[in-house]
Design an enzyme around this catalytic site. Structure first.
Site, PDB file in Angstrom:
ATOM      1  N   ASN A   9     -11.894  44.932 -14.995  1.00  0.00           N
ATOM      2  CA  ASN A   9     -12.086  45.321 -13.594  1.00  0.00           C
ATOM      3  C   ASN A   9     -13.589  45.474 -13.344  1.00  0.00           C
ATOM      4  OD1 ASN A   9     -12.568  47.025 -11.319  1.00  0.00           O
ATOM      5  ND2 ASN A   9     -10.412  47.608 -11.327  1.00  0.00           N
ATOM      6  N   ASP A  11     -15.101  46.152 -10.401  1.00  0.00           N
ATOM      7  CA  ASP A  11     -15.421  46.880  -9.161  1.00  0.00           C
ATOM      8  C   ASP A  11     -16.783  47.563  -9.225  1.00  0.00           C
ATOM      9  OD1 ASP A  11     -12.954  46.280  -8.137  1.00  0.00           O
ATOM     10  OD2 ASP A  11     -12.089  48.267  -8.465  1.00  0.00           O
ATOM     11  N   HIS A  12     -17.084  48.157 -10.385  1.00  0.00           N
ATOM     12  CA  HIS A  12     -18.289  48.999 -10.412  1.00  0.00           C
ATOM     13  C   HIS A  12     -19.577  48.194 -10.577  1.00  0.00           C
ATOM     14  CE1 HIS A  12     -15.888  52.316  -9.590  1.00  0.00           C
ATOM     15  NE2 HIS A  12     -15.230  52.300 -10.744  1.00  0.00           N
ATOM     16  N   ARG A  20     -27.311  49.403  -2.841  1.00  0.00           N
ATOM     17  CA  ARG A  20     -28.533  48.891  -2.215  1.00  0.00           C
ATOM     18  C   ARG A  20     -28.260  47.790  -1.189  1.00  0.00           C
ATOM     19  NH1 ARG A  20     -33.622  49.451  -4.710  1.00  0.00           N
ATOM     20  NH2 ARG A  20     -33.752  51.598  -5.374  1.00  0.00           N
ATOM     21  N   HIS A  45     -10.597  45.387  -6.862  1.00  0.00           N
ATOM     22  CA  HIS A  45      -9.788  46.227  -5.978  1.00  0.00           C
ATOM     23  C   HIS A  45     -10.429  46.229  -4.590  1.00  0.00           C
ATOM     24  CE1 HIS A  45      -7.579  50.384  -5.591  1.00  0.00           C
ATOM     25  NE2 HIS A  45      -7.445  49.630  -4.519  1.00  0.00           N
ATOM     26  N   ARG A  47     -10.704  47.802  -1.344  1.00  0.00           N
ATOM     27  CA  ARG A  47     -10.299  49.071  -0.743  1.00  0.00           C
ATOM     28  C   ARG A  47     -10.483  49.042   0.767  1.00  0.00           C
ATOM     29  NH1 ARG A  47      -9.558  53.261  -4.510  1.00  0.00           N
ATOM     30  NH2 ARG A  47     -10.232  52.651  -6.598  1.00  0.00           N
ATOM     31  N   ARG A  51     -15.755  49.967  -0.211  1.00  0.00           N
ATOM     32  CA  ARG A  51     -16.923  50.622  -0.805  1.00  0.00           C
ATOM     33  C   ARG A  51     -17.497  49.873  -1.999  1.00  0.00           C
ATOM     34  NH1 ARG A  51     -13.016  54.764  -1.728  1.00  0.00           N
ATOM     35  NH2 ARG A  51     -12.421  55.034  -3.903  1.00  0.00           N
ATOM     36  N   HIS A  52     -16.736  48.984  -2.592  1.00  0.00           N
ATOM     37  CA  HIS A  52     -17.350  48.135  -3.632  1.00  0.00           C
ATOM     38  C   HIS A  52     -17.081  46.652  -3.351  1.00  0.00           C
ATOM     39  CE1 HIS A  52     -13.456  49.065  -5.335  1.00  0.00           C
ATOM     40  NE2 HIS A  52     -13.814  50.252  -5.762  1.00  0.00           N
ATOM     41  N   GLU A  72      -6.217  44.036  -6.637  1.00  0.00           N
ATOM     42  CA  GLU A  72      -5.464  45.250  -6.310  1.00  0.00           C
ATOM     43  C   GLU A  72      -5.693  45.583  -4.845  1.00  0.00           C
ATOM     44  OE1 GLU A  72      -7.301  48.072  -8.832  1.00  0.00           O
ATOM     45  OE2 GLU A  72      -6.503  47.203 -10.648  1.00  0.00           O
ATOM     46  N   THR A 102     -10.788  57.585  -6.844  1.00  0.00           N
ATOM     47  CA  THR A 102     -10.175  56.396  -7.433  1.00  0.00           C
ATOM     48  C   THR A 102      -8.675  56.495  -7.164  1.00  0.00           C
ATOM     49  OG1 THR A 102      -9.912  55.110  -9.468  1.00  0.00           O
ATOM     50  CG2 THR A 102      -9.950  57.503  -9.710  1.00  0.00           C
ATOM     51  N   THR A 103      -7.925  55.455  -7.515  1.00  0.00           N
ATOM     52  CA  THR A 103      -6.488  55.457  -7.254  1.00  0.00           C
ATOM     53  C   THR A 103      -5.844  56.652  -7.953  1.00  0.00           C
ATOM     54  OG1 THR A 103      -6.633  53.078  -7.237  1.00  0.00           O
ATOM     55  CG2 THR A 103      -4.428  54.005  -7.332  1.00  0.00           C
ATOM     56  N   GLU A 153       2.555  47.516 -13.295  1.00  0.00           N
ATOM     57  CA  GLU A 153       1.407  48.005 -14.048  1.00  0.00           C
ATOM     58  C   GLU A 153       1.596  49.508 -14.184  1.00  0.00           C
ATOM     59  OE1 GLU A 153      -2.547  47.118 -12.617  1.00  0.00           O
ATOM     60  OE2 GLU A 153      -3.409  48.668 -13.894  1.00  0.00           O
ATOM     61  N   HIS A 202      -5.751  52.274 -16.099  1.00  0.00           N
ATOM     62  CA  HIS A 202      -6.361  53.422 -15.427  1.00  0.00           C
ATOM     63  C   HIS A 202      -6.810  54.462 -16.450  1.00  0.00           C
ATOM     64  CE1 HIS A 202      -7.714  55.979 -12.271  1.00  0.00           C
ATOM     65  NE2 HIS A 202      -7.406  55.049 -11.406  1.00  0.00           N
ATOM     66  N   GLY A 224     -11.633  49.002 -16.408  1.00  0.00           N
ATOM     67  CA  GLY A 224     -12.889  48.816 -15.702  1.00  0.00           C
ATOM     68  C   GLY A 224     -13.959  49.824 -16.050  1.00  0.00           C
ATOM     69  N   HIS A 225     -13.777  51.053 -15.607  1.00  0.00           N
ATOM     70  CA  HIS A 225     -14.860  52.030 -15.627  1.00  0.00           C
ATOM     71  C   HIS A 225     -15.485  52.202 -17.008  1.00  0.00           C
ATOM     72  CE1 HIS A 225     -16.741  56.058 -15.494  1.00  0.00           C
ATOM     73  NE2 HIS A 225     -17.085  55.663 -14.288  1.00  0.00           N
TER      74      HIS A 225
HETATM   75  N1  PXP Z   1      -5.408  49.566 -12.543  1.00  0.00           N
HETATM   76  C1  PXP Z   1      -5.415  50.003 -11.250  1.00  0.00           C
HETATM   77  C2  PXP Z   1      -4.215  49.772 -10.416  1.00  0.00           C
HETATM   78  C3  PXP Z   1      -6.551  50.630 -10.705  1.00  0.00           C
HETATM   79  O1  PXP Z   1      -6.541  51.061  -9.427  1.00  0.00           O
HETATM   80  C4  PXP Z   1      -7.695  50.778 -11.523  1.00  0.00           C
HETATM   81  C5  PXP Z   1      -8.942  51.391 -10.954  1.00  0.00           C
HETATM   82  O2  PXP Z   1      -9.365  50.650  -9.856  1.00  0.00           O
HETATM   83  C6  PXP Z   1      -7.636  50.294 -12.847  1.00  0.00           C
HETATM   84  C7  PXP Z   1      -6.477  49.704 -13.330  1.00  0.00           C
HETATM   85  C8  PXP Z   1      -8.806  50.400 -13.786  1.00  0.00           C
HETATM   86  O3  PXP Z   1      -9.049  51.746 -14.072  1.00  0.00           O
HETATM   87  P1  PXP Z   1     -10.351  52.147 -14.850  1.00  0.00           P
HETATM   88  O4  PXP Z   1     -11.526  51.747 -14.007  1.00  0.00           O
HETATM   89  O5  PXP Z   1     -10.226  53.618 -15.011  1.00  0.00           O
HETATM   90  O6  PXP Z   1     -10.350  51.412 -16.162  1.00  0.00           O
END
Ligand code: PXP
Length: 249
Positions: A9, A11-12, A20, A45, A47, A51-52, A72, A102-103, A153, A202, A224-225
């Site tokens: 993931n 996103d970040h 920026r 994702h 949203r 925001r990202h 997502e 976050t979700t 999931e 997650h 992701g994170h």
């Molecule tokens: N799965 C879903 C459905 C999510 O919403 C997220 C976070 O956007 C993730 C997985 C990934 O989670 P993490 O960033 O904590 O690894």
């Protein structure tokens, strides 16, 4: 040893870019690096507050991601329309509230069965693969099956939180982590019995993923994170050295 797929993931990466409103860091480059390193897919994702990830990112990534693109999104007409237009390989339906960082947990499919079924019908009729993000709960898995989902999931957030206090599963919190792990394994077994594909994600980290990956039914991880956090740290030294060299030149 399992052969579960890993979707990274990213996103970040977009979070840093949006801080920026700059062109860097490039999501396309990030996705390519993930793929080169062995990722089986890329997850983003979209949203409601953008925001990202931005809408345009979906189209760019659709053209450049060679492996598998999972998007997502919440259950809304707006999002389903975007999905049908951008055509990712998979769409994962998730809950979304305005205040969330976050979700927060899985989608309550049981209480909105018709709405979720309608969204899944549209996705599947459009030729897209439909997944739903759920807590590891038998009732929700059954509802997702009834709604026509092709994959669930499983939300690993409670397990992941428990492992933070578990200290390698020996200290406080170990019992809770073991309980949450058991719930995930049971949920994965039930989902597989329904013929659903099973993913998980997650809050997973380098330290807590292995125990979840032992469930043979779980064939995909979305992480992701923790990966992006580590990338910032393992990449920082080189990044500073390169800037130092440019200044010295
Ligand atoms: N799965 C879903 C459905 C999510 O919403 C997220 C976070 O956007 C993730 C997985 C990934 O989670 P993490 O960033 O904590 O690894």
């Amino acid at each position: 040893m399992t052969n579960s797929r890993l979707n990274v993931n990213i996103d970040h990466v977009a979070t840093v870019r949006q801080a920026r409103r700059a062109p860097e860091p490039s999501l396309v480059a990030a996705a390519m690096l993930c793929e080169q390193a062995g990722a089986d897919g890329i997850t983003v994702h979209l949203r409601a507050d953008r925001r990202h990830i931005q809408d345009a990112d979906l189209y760019t990534l659709r053209q450049t991601v060679n492996t598998y693109l999972n998007v997502e999104m919440n259950v809304s007409d707006e999002m389903i329309k975007i999905a049908l237009d951008a055509r990712p390989d998979a769409v994962t339906l998730v809950p979304e509230t305005a205040e969330e960082i976050t979700t927060e947990g899985g989608l309550d499919v049981r209480s909105q069965l018709e709405g979720v079924r309608g969204a899944i019908d549209q996705l599947r009729e459009g030729g897209l693969f439909a997944s739903v993000f759920l807590d590891p709960d038998a009732e929700q898995i059954t509802a997702a099956h009834e709604a026509g989902a092709q994959q669930v999931e499983l939300c690993t957030a409670l397990y992941a939180e428990a492992t933070l206090g578990a200290r390698g599963f020996h200290g406080q919190g170990a019992a809770r982590a073991a309980h949450e792990l058991q719930r995930l394994h049971e949920a994965a077994t039930l989902a597989a019995q329904y013929g659903l594909r099973v993913a998980a994600g997650h809050g997973l980290t380098y330290r807590n993923v292995a125990a979840v990956a032992r469930a043979q039914e779980i064939t995909e991880f979305n992480i992701g994170h923790n990966i992006i956090s580590r990338a910032v740290l393992v990449g920082l030294e080189r990044a500073v050295r390169e800037m130092r060299e440019e200044i010295n030149r």
